[in-house]
Scaffold this motif. Sequence first.
Motif, mmCIF file in Angstrom:
data_model
loop_
_atom_site.group_PDB
_atom_site.id
_atom_site.type_symbol
_atom_site.label_atom_id
_atom_site.label_comp_id
_atom_site.label_asym_id
_atom_site.label_seq_id
_atom_site.Cartn_x
_atom_site.Cartn_y
_atom_site.Cartn_z
ATOM 1 N N GLY A 1 -26.149 -28.025 8.733
ATOM 2 C CA GLY A 1 -27.488 -28.113 8.147
ATOM 3 C C GLY A 1 -28.596 -27.842 9.147
ATOM 4 N N PRO A 2 -28.571 -28.515 10.315
ATOM 5 C CA PRO A 2 -29.602 -28.230 11.317
ATOM 6 C C PRO A 2 -29.574 -26.791 11.820
ATOM 7 C CG PRO A 2 -28.581 -30.345 11.776
ATOM 8 C CD PRO A 2 -27.771 -29.691 10.677
ATOM 9 N N ALA A 3 -28.381 -26.186 11.885
ATOM 10 C CA ALA A 3 -28.290 -24.797 12.349
ATOM 11 C C ALA A 3 -28.941 -23.846 11.348
ATOM 12 C CB ALA A 3 -26.832 -24.417 12.583
ATOM 13 N N VAL A 4 -28.675 -24.049 10.072
ATOM 14 C CA VAL A 4 -29.295 -23.210 9.043
ATOM 15 C C VAL A 4 -30.820 -23.386 9.089
ATOM 16 C CG1 VAL A 4 -29.548 -22.822 6.554
ATOM 17 C CG2 VAL A 4 -27.269 -23.160 7.535
ATOM 18 N N GLY B 1 -22.872 -9.507 10.198
ATOM 19 C CA GLY B 1 -23.398 -9.836 8.885
ATOM 20 C C GLY B 1 -24.334 -11.028 8.898
ATOM 21 N N LEU B 2 -24.295 -11.794 9.991
ATOM 22 C CA LEU B 2 -25.191 -12.950 10.082
ATOM 23 C C LEU B 2 -26.652 -12.510 10.058
ATOM 24 C CD1 LEU B 2 -25.474 -16.003 10.324
ATOM 25 C CD2 LEU B 2 -25.252 -15.758 12.798
ATOM 26 N N ARG B 3 -26.954 -11.403 10.690
ATOM 27 C CA ARG B 3 -28.341 -10.916 10.701
ATOM 28 C C ARG B 3 -28.829 -10.646 9.278
ATOM 29 N NH1 ARG B 3 -30.334 -6.216 14.495
ATOM 30 N NH2 ARG B 3 -31.029 -7.996 15.682
ATOM 31 N N THR B 4 -28.004 -9.977 8.491
ATOM 32 C CA THR B 4 -28.369 -9.687 7.105
ATOM 33 C C THR B 4 -28.503 -10.968 6.302
ATOM 34 O OG1 THR B 4 -27.243 -7.568 7.229
ATOM 35 C CG2 THR B 4 -27.684 -8.427 5.027
ATOM 36 N N ALA B 5 -27.567 -11.886 6.492
ATOM 37 C CA ALA B 5 -27.620 -13.148 5.751
ATOM 38 C C ALA B 5 -28.883 -13.924 6.085
ATOM 39 C CB ALA B 5 -26.384 -13.988 6.051
ATOM 40 N N THR C 1 -31.785 -12.741 7.100
ATOM 41 C CA THR C 1 -33.010 -12.098 6.637
ATOM 42 C C THR C 1 -33.089 -11.939 5.128
ATOM 43 O OG1 THR C 1 -32.066 -9.909 7.039
ATOM 44 C CG2 THR C 1 -33.397 -10.877 8.807
ATOM 45 N N THR C 2 -31.937 -11.814 4.455
ATOM 46 C CA THR C 2 -31.993 -11.567 3.017
ATOM 47 C C THR C 2 -31.054 -12.446 2.196
ATOM 48 O OG1 THR C 2 -30.331 -9.802 3.119
ATOM 49 C CG2 THR C 2 -32.647 -9.149 3.361
ATOM 50 N N GLY C 3 -30.258 -13.268 2.846
ATOM 51 C CA GLY C 3 -29.253 -14.041 2.131
ATOM 52 C C GLY C 3 -29.691 -15.455 1.801
ATOM 53 N N THR C 4 -28.762 -16.162 1.210
ATOM 54 C CA THR C 4 -28.995 -17.554 0.826
ATOM 55 C C THR C 4 -28.521 -18.485 1.941
ATOM 56 O OG1 THR C 4 -26.795 -17.801 -0.154
ATOM 57 C CG2 THR C 4 -28.565 -16.962 -1.599
ATOM 58 N N ASP C 5 -28.928 -19.730 1.837
ATOM 59 C CA ASP C 5 -28.459 -20.724 2.796
ATOM 60 C C ASP C 5 -26.939 -20.845 2.751
ATOM 61 O OD1 ASP C 5 -31.099 -21.151 3.456
ATOM 62 O OD2 ASP C 5 -31.185 -23.204 2.685
ATOM 63 N N GLU C 6 -26.353 -20.693 1.579
ATOM 64 C CA GLU C 6 -24.901 -20.779 1.434
ATOM 65 C C GLU C 6 -24.215 -19.628 2.171
ATOM 66 O OE1 GLU C 6 -27.085 -21.053 -1.196
ATOM 67 O OE2 GLU C 6 -26.877 -23.231 -1.381
ATOM 68 N N LEU D 1 -21.778 -19.156 9.547
ATOM 69 C CA LEU D 1 -21.817 -20.070 10.687
ATOM 70 C C LEU D 1 -20.496 -20.826 10.836
ATOM 71 C CD1 LEU D 1 -25.451 -21.491 10.438
ATOM 72 C CD2 LEU D 1 -24.553 -19.870 12.124
ATOM 73 N N VAL D 2 -19.886 -21.154 9.722
ATOM 74 C CA VAL D 2 -18.569 -21.803 9.771
ATOM 75 C C VAL D 2 -17.536 -20.819 10.322
ATOM 76 C CG1 VAL D 2 -16.693 -22.759 8.367
ATOM 77 C CG2 VAL D 2 -19.048 -23.480 7.961
ATOM 78 N N ASP D 3 -17.499 -19.607 9.776
ATOM 79 C CA ASP D 3 -16.524 -18.608 10.211
ATOM 80 C C ASP D 3 -16.725 -18.181 11.665
ATOM 81 O OD1 ASP D 3 -15.340 -18.597 7.724
ATOM 82 O OD2 ASP D 3 -16.268 -16.713 7.079
ATOM 83 N N CYS D 4 -17.948 -17.902 12.029
ATOM 84 C CA CYS D 4 -18.221 -17.326 13.345
ATOM 85 C C CYS D 4 -18.292 -18.352 14.470
ATOM 86 C CB CYS D 4 -19.527 -16.536 13.310
ATOM 87 S SG CYS D 4 -19.472 -15.091 12.233
ATOM 88 N N PHE D 5 -18.783 -19.545 14.143
ATOM 89 C CA PHE D 5 -19.010 -20.536 15.196
ATOM 90 C C PHE D 5 -18.251 -21.839 14.992
ATOM 91 C CE2 PHE D 5 -22.775 -17.808 15.065
ATOM 92 C CZ PHE D 5 -22.800 -17.369 16.384
#
Length: 100
Positions: A88-91, A59-63, A65-70, A76-80
Amino acid sequence: MPALTFRDFAGAIMGGNTARAAEVLEELLDLDGEPAVAAATHFQKSMGADPAFMGKAMGLRTAVTTGTDEQISALLVDCFGLGEGTLGPAVASLRKLYPA
C-alpha cells in the motif's frame, strides 16, 4: 540533488550494487532498509531466472502512468516481492511521484 528514478535503480542493479538499488527503492517505494534490500534482491534474482521478467518490469512504467492501483500492485508483487505491509505505501509513493 536530483530526485532518484527507476533509471538509478536499474543502473545499480546492472552494476551488481544491491545496496545502492535498495537505497533507491527506499525513496521510490517508501520502503525501510530491510524490505528495500529484500525487494532489490528479489528483482535481481527474478531478472536472472526469468527471460520474460524485464518485459514485465518495464510494464511498471505504463501501469504507473495509465493503470489502476491493482495493476501497479500486481507488478510490485511480481517484480519486487512486496507484501501486505509494504504494498500500500509503495503504490501511494508511486502515485505521488508519478501522478497520472
